[in-house]
Design an enzyme around this catalytic site. Structure first.
Site, PDB file in Angstrom:
ATOM      1  N   GLU A  48       0.947  -1.279  -0.069  1.00  0.00           N
ATOM      2  CA  GLU A  48      -0.165   0.070   0.177  1.00  0.00           C
ATOM      3  C   GLU A  48       0.796   1.152   0.224  1.00  0.00           C
ATOM      4  O   GLU A  48       1.279   1.682   1.026  1.00  0.00           O
ATOM      5  CB  GLU A  48      -0.628   0.055   1.142  1.00  0.00           C
ATOM      6  N   CYS A  94      -1.893   8.499   3.021  1.00  0.00           N
ATOM      7  CA  CYS A  94      -1.955   7.940   1.538  1.00  0.00           C
ATOM      8  C   CYS A  94      -3.373   8.268   0.682  1.00  0.00           C
ATOM      9  O   CYS A  94      -2.946   8.529  -0.348  1.00  0.00           O
ATOM     10  CB  CYS A  94      -2.038   6.486   1.680  1.00  0.00           C
TER      11      CYS A  94
END
Ligand code: UN1
Length: 506
Positions: free
Chosen positions: A260, A294
């Protein structure tokens, strides 16, 4: 020592390795608060020898844990969730102190941990495989999911505990042990979490080495996990550069990764959009966690007919933003993690100007507040500027405009990263096109909801340079197990698949 640190068991000096017992014989490093630059505590790092020992303990723990019935494993995870409920306020304070995230968001992070524990507890009774129609008479074709092994979990500073929990809660009910290498910028959050889990394991009788912790450098603790063939899966959150390095090493030994990595998330705002909703979502998405999620909103792609209106609303919101100490409840944006992030924002600002953009607001360092404080930057940019294609891990938002809807989608997709995306529209056709196969190319695509702040129930992750992994909800648990396909013959003959007739050995 602050009382909440005391109740979390954080002392001035700490061993950074836990594998049933606490140890760590490497050099000490300081955990420094970005709020005021003060040292919170010192942590003794893992050496290669510590890592070797921890890996052996985790491996042993895994071998016993995999045989414990999954619903029984779920009870330990349920108790971890309850311990987190009790410690929510204290742990949130530590997250704020060590990372600079405001209290409301830190509490949200602990809530994500509680939620995933609930999810995993339920899941512990639902780990299921399929029974599939066999083409052969008197045969059964089926699949089972078995525990996979000790799993490596490498986490970043921005979600210093929640990302571990998405992995660890699922891995634990799936029968795996977890080796956690936290960010060197947030070791105390990991130590406090591991202490809490240690207490729970004592209560349930689970081997605490199921939740092993390795505080240490990437070269030592990271490599110990990434290079060891006993670790079948490495789940890593962080930069694309880090992910590429990890993938190269893990894949070279034919291990699996769950990555990720970076995001460059856009919000498209179309002429029919509810601007109140869009502004709120963009504000939270761009400013939340000081632009260091993120999923942070990094680009707004607005229709030219409403660009001025949106720009004015955003400028108003940016100008009235309360920046300051994140422990103060009235603060909306705290510091960034380190002066390096301030420098990255300053450099990006210079590039925006050099590449033909315009700074509409902020992007200033605020030395009177401390070396980690900045004002968030709002820039008027063009989609073809190279800086727009990069993830600058700081509060920087590019305002871009479009004329044709297809161009807005093309612009949204024209970056290397593919994590999260959103559209604000009340036009059903636009929303559906955005969600269609030729729409957003991201792992997350929202309609009238922003790019950040996903719930744990869905699978979380993204495409392209984001790395392709999926953590958290939905069927992400399958990553943490090995699938076994079995054919069972309850007949008295041995028919071969595909109708093959083969010579009789007698
Ligand atoms: C991250 O920044 O790595 O969707 C995770 C969100 C949070 C998780 C972010 N639930 O913004």
């Amino acid at each position: 020592m602050l009382t909440f640190l005391h109740s979390l068991g954080i002392e001035g000096h700490h061993a950074g390795v836990f594998d049933g017992t606490w140890h760590g014989s490497g050099p000490e490093v300081a955990s420094v608060s970005p709020i005021d630059g003060r040292v919170i505590a010192r942590i003794q790092q893992a050496t290669a020898g510590d890592c070797k020992e921890a890996l052996a303990r985790a491996q042993e723990a895994f071998q016993a844990w995999r045989e414990v019935p999954a619903p029984v494993r779920g009870k330990t995870v349920r108790r971890i969730g309850n311990a987190l409920r009790a410690a929510k306020e204290d742990l949130a304070r530590l997250i704020t102190l060590e990372t600079g995230k405001i209290l409301a968001e830190a509490e949200g992070e602990v809530q994500e941990m509680i939620d995933i524990c609930d999810f995993a507890t339920g899941l512990s009774r639902q780990l299921h495989g399929l029974t599939i129609a066999s083409e052969r008479p008197a045969h059964r074709l089926m699949e089972q999911w078995h525990p996979l092994g000790p799993i490596g979990v490498i986490t970043a500073f921005n979600f210093p505990t929640a990302v571990w929990s998405w992995n660890a809660a699922l891995a634990a009910v799936c029968g795996d042990a977890v080796l956690w290498k936290p960010s060197h910028r947030a070791p105390l959050c990991a130590i406090a979490t591991t202490r809490l889990v240690e207490r729970v394991c004592k209560g349930t009788g689970a081997n605490p080495a199921i939740f092993t912790l390795l505080c240490g450098s990437g070269d030592i603790a990271g490599d110990a996990i990434v290079k060891d063939p006993r670790v079948p899966l490495v789940s890593a959150t962080g930069s694309c550069t880090m992910g590429r390095r990890i993938a190269a090493t893990v894949h070279a030994r034919l291990g699996r990764t769950l990555l990720e990595l970076g995001g460059n998330n856009a919000v498209i705002v179309t002429p029919t959009a509810d601007l109140d909703l869009a502004v709120r979502a963009i504000f939270f998405g761009a400013i939340g966690t000081a632009g260091q999620r993120c999923t942070t909103t990094r680009r707004v792609i607005v229709h030219e007919s409403i660009e001025t209106a949106l720009r004015e609303r955003l400028l108003k919101a940016y100008s009235s933003l309360r920046i300051g100490n994140p422990l103060d409840r009235s603060t909306v944006m705290g510091p960034v993690i380190h002066p390096d992030a301030v420098a990255a924002l300053m450099q990006a600002k210079r590039r925006i100007i050099d590449e033909g953009g315009e700074i509409l607001h902020g992007g200033e360092s605020l030395p009177l507040l401390g070396p980690c404080y900045v004002s968030p930057c709002l820039a008027r940019s063009h989609p073809d500027m190279p800086v727009v294609r990069e993830e600058v891990f700081a509060p920087l938002l590019h305002l871009l405009s479009y004329r044709d809807f297809e161009d807005a989608i093309a612009c949204q997709n024209a970056v290397p990263q593919g994590l999260s995306s959103a559209i604000f529209t009340n036009d059903f056709r636009e929303a559906e096109r955005f969600l269609s196969a030729r729409g957003s190319d991201c792992g997350i695509a929202n309609v009238n909801a922003g790019t950040s702040g996903a719930e744990i129930g869905g699978a979380f992750g993204g495409e392209k340079d984001t790395g392709g992994g999926r953590e958290s909800g939905s069927d992400a648990w399958k990553n943490y197990m090995r699938r076994q396909t079995s054919t069972l013959n309850h007949g008295t003959t041995l028919p071969l698949a595909q109708g093959i007739q083969f010579g009789d050995p007698s």
